[in-house]
Enzyme design. Structure first.
Site, PDB file in Angstrom:
ATOM      1  N   SER A   8       0.491  -1.474  -0.231  1.00  0.00           N
ATOM      2  CA  SER A   8       0.165  -0.087   0.163  1.00  0.00           C
ATOM      3  C   SER A   8       0.806   1.264  -0.395  1.00  0.00           C
ATOM      4  O   SER A   8       1.885   1.569   1.022  1.00  0.00           O
ATOM      5  CB  SER A   8      -0.766  -0.046   1.094  1.00  0.00           C
ATOM      6  OG  SER A   8      -1.825   1.292   1.053  1.00  0.00           O
ATOM      7  N   HIS A  33      -0.837  -2.018  -4.321  1.00  0.00           N
ATOM      8  CA  HIS A  33      -2.139  -1.095  -3.388  1.00  0.00           C
ATOM      9  C   HIS A  33      -2.362   0.569  -3.496  1.00  0.00           C
ATOM     10  O   HIS A  33      -1.629   1.187  -3.065  1.00  0.00           O
ATOM     11  CB  HIS A  33      -2.425  -1.764  -2.082  1.00  0.00           C
ATOM     12  CG  HIS A  33      -3.403  -1.513  -1.747  1.00  0.00           C
ATOM     13  ND1 HIS A  33      -4.961  -2.995  -2.260  1.00  0.00           N
ATOM     14  CD2 HIS A  33      -4.202  -0.572  -0.881  1.00  0.00           C
ATOM     15  CE1 HIS A  33      -5.944  -2.377  -1.794  1.00  0.00           C
ATOM     16  NE2 HIS A  33      -6.195  -1.130  -1.078  1.00  0.00           N
ATOM     17  N   ASP A  35      -4.997   3.521  -2.954  1.00  0.00           N
ATOM     18  CA  ASP A  35      -5.792   3.028  -2.132  1.00  0.00           C
ATOM     19  C   ASP A  35      -6.908   4.848  -2.760  1.00  0.00           C
ATOM     20  O   ASP A  35      -5.673   6.495  -2.374  1.00  0.00           O
ATOM     21  CB  ASP A  35      -5.908   3.559  -0.612  1.00  0.00           C
ATOM     22  CG  ASP A  35      -5.753   2.371   0.017  1.00  0.00           C
ATOM     23  OD1 ASP A  35      -6.750   1.499   0.148  1.00  0.00           O
ATOM     24  OD2 ASP A  35      -4.541   2.158   0.614  1.00  0.00           O
ATOM     25  N   MET A  37      -9.350   7.807  -2.086  1.00  0.00           N
ATOM     26  CA  MET A  37     -10.851   8.422  -1.067  1.00  0.00           C
ATOM     27  C   MET A  37     -11.341   9.762  -1.558  1.00  0.00           C
ATOM     28  O   MET A  37     -10.484  10.174  -1.935  1.00  0.00           O
ATOM     29  CB  MET A  37      -9.889   8.528   0.350  1.00  0.00           C
ATOM     30  CG  MET A  37      -8.975   7.295   0.764  1.00  0.00           C
ATOM     31  SD  MET A  37      -8.275   7.726   2.062  1.00  0.00           S
ATOM     32  CE  MET A  37      -7.110   6.225   2.701  1.00  0.00           C
ATOM     33  N   HIS A  66      -7.787   0.130  -4.940  1.00  0.00           N
ATOM     34  CA  HIS A  66      -9.230   0.302  -4.165  1.00  0.00           C
ATOM     35  C   HIS A  66      -9.694   1.303  -4.057  1.00  0.00           C
ATOM     36  O   HIS A  66      -9.197   2.295  -3.567  1.00  0.00           O
ATOM     37  CB  HIS A  66      -8.794  -0.186  -2.826  1.00  0.00           C
ATOM     38  CG  HIS A  66      -9.131  -0.041  -1.936  1.00  0.00           C
ATOM     39  ND1 HIS A  66      -9.301  -0.344  -0.388  1.00  0.00           N
ATOM     40  CD2 HIS A  66     -11.216  -0.292  -1.801  1.00  0.00           C
ATOM     41  CE1 HIS A  66     -10.192  -0.124   0.746  1.00  0.00           C
ATOM     42  NE2 HIS A  66     -10.991  -0.262  -0.137  1.00  0.00           N
ATOM     43  N   MET A  68     -12.414   3.990  -2.313  1.00  0.00           N
ATOM     44  CA  MET A  68     -13.431   4.482  -1.009  1.00  0.00           C
ATOM     45  C   MET A  68     -13.633   5.445  -1.490  1.00  0.00           C
ATOM     46  O   MET A  68     -13.729   6.524  -0.824  1.00  0.00           O
ATOM     47  CB  MET A  68     -12.347   4.234  -0.014  1.00  0.00           C
ATOM     48  CG  MET A  68     -11.883   2.968   0.461  1.00  0.00           C
ATOM     49  SD  MET A  68     -10.394   3.118   1.991  1.00  0.00           S
ATOM     50  CE  MET A  68      -8.471   3.539   0.858  1.00  0.00           C
ATOM     51  N   MET A 137     -12.190  -5.292   4.994  1.00  0.00           N
ATOM     52  CA  MET A 137     -11.241  -4.277   5.467  1.00  0.00           C
ATOM     53  C   MET A 137     -11.483  -4.504   6.594  1.00  0.00           C
ATOM     54  O   MET A 137     -12.031  -5.616   7.296  1.00  0.00           O
ATOM     55  CB  MET A 137     -12.318  -3.635   5.613  1.00  0.00           C
ATOM     56  CG  MET A 137     -12.345  -2.442   3.800  1.00  0.00           C
ATOM     57  SD  MET A 137      -9.909  -1.374   3.504  1.00  0.00           S
ATOM     58  CE  MET A 137      -9.972  -1.176   4.984  1.00  0.00           C
ATOM     59  N   ASP A 175      -7.081  -6.327   4.243  1.00  0.00           N
ATOM     60  CA  ASP A 175      -6.299  -4.256   3.739  1.00  0.00           C
ATOM     61  C   ASP A 175      -6.811  -3.850   5.471  1.00  0.00           C
ATOM     62  O   ASP A 175      -7.590  -2.965   5.984  1.00  0.00           O
ATOM     63  CB  ASP A 175      -7.143  -3.270   3.031  1.00  0.00           C
ATOM     64  CG  ASP A 175      -6.553  -2.576   2.976  1.00  0.00           C
ATOM     65  OD1 ASP A 175      -5.270  -2.461   3.770  1.00  0.00           O
ATOM     66  OD2 ASP A 175      -7.096  -1.594   2.153  1.00  0.00           O
TER      67      ASP A 175
END
Length: 215
Positions: A8, A33, A35, A37, A66, A68, A137, A175
């Protein structure tokens, strides 16, 4: 299924992002990974498409994106074009789950389904035959460095059992709060893809840290 580490980059040094990604690859991380957001689905804001495009040009690893974010279906094509290999979105987000999976597949990418800690495994059952990966998660989404929620082990076991009953070989990714100790727990529960951030990028010996996760 063999075990895979997804590094990540939320915990990487963004002044030296290329260096940290190369180090993660060289030390055995097969996935990177990423992320995303939006400040609405979760309270934090991270990075987006320009960073993904840059990252895709500096790595040969699988880009494990990923989302979010709210209404993820709006952005699937953009993330696909900019280098994502796996696009994972939350069943709790404001998009039709089946249509979003179809959109991801129409872009030639793999579709992952993610669930927050409070969401029961049963919410995933209607979509399992279309999904390519499940993300459980093991912390509340939105911030790195949180402690592992042990109760999620039962959810992983339940999902593994449901998949077996349906004859589906879909990998379970976890994760949040992953280190050498929690890695053993989640692998025993049925997970095979382990997302790690601060544990890897803060390790004095990243190669050993990766080996400890996948052994």
């Amino acid at each position: 299924m063999r075990n895979i580490v997804s590094a990540s980059i939320l915990s990487a040094d963004f002044c030296n992002l290329g260096r940290d990604i190369k180090a993660a690859e060289d030390m055995g991380c097969e996935y990177i990974h990423f992320d995303v957001m939006d400040g609405m689905f979760v309270k934090n804001i991270s990075y987006g498409l320009p960073v993904l495009k840059s990252v895709s040009g500096m790595t040969k690893s699988i880009l494990d994106v990923h989302l979010m974010i709210n209404d993820p279906i709006r952005y699937v094509k953009d993330f696909a074009v900019n280098g994502a290999d796996i696009i994972t979105f939350h069943v709790e987000a404001e998009s039709d789950v089946k249509k979003t999976i179809e959109e991801i597949h129409s872009c030639g990418k793999k579709a992952g389904l993610a669930v927050k800690p409070d969401t029961p495994a049963s919410e995933l059952i209607p979509y399992l035959e279309e999904a390519d990966m499940i993300l459980v998660m093991t912390v509340e989404p939105g911030f790195g460095g949180q402690g592992f929620i042990g109760e999620m082990l039962d959810k992983i076991k339940e999902l593994k059992s449901i998949l077996a009953e349906k004859g589906l070989e879909i990998p379970i990714e976890v994760d949040g709060g992953i280190n050498s100790s929690t890695a053993e727990l989640v692998k025993n529960a049925g997970a095979s893809i382990l997302v790690a951030g601060s544990y890897l990028f803060g390790a004095p010996d990243m190669k050993k840290a990766v080996e400890d996760l996948i052994r």
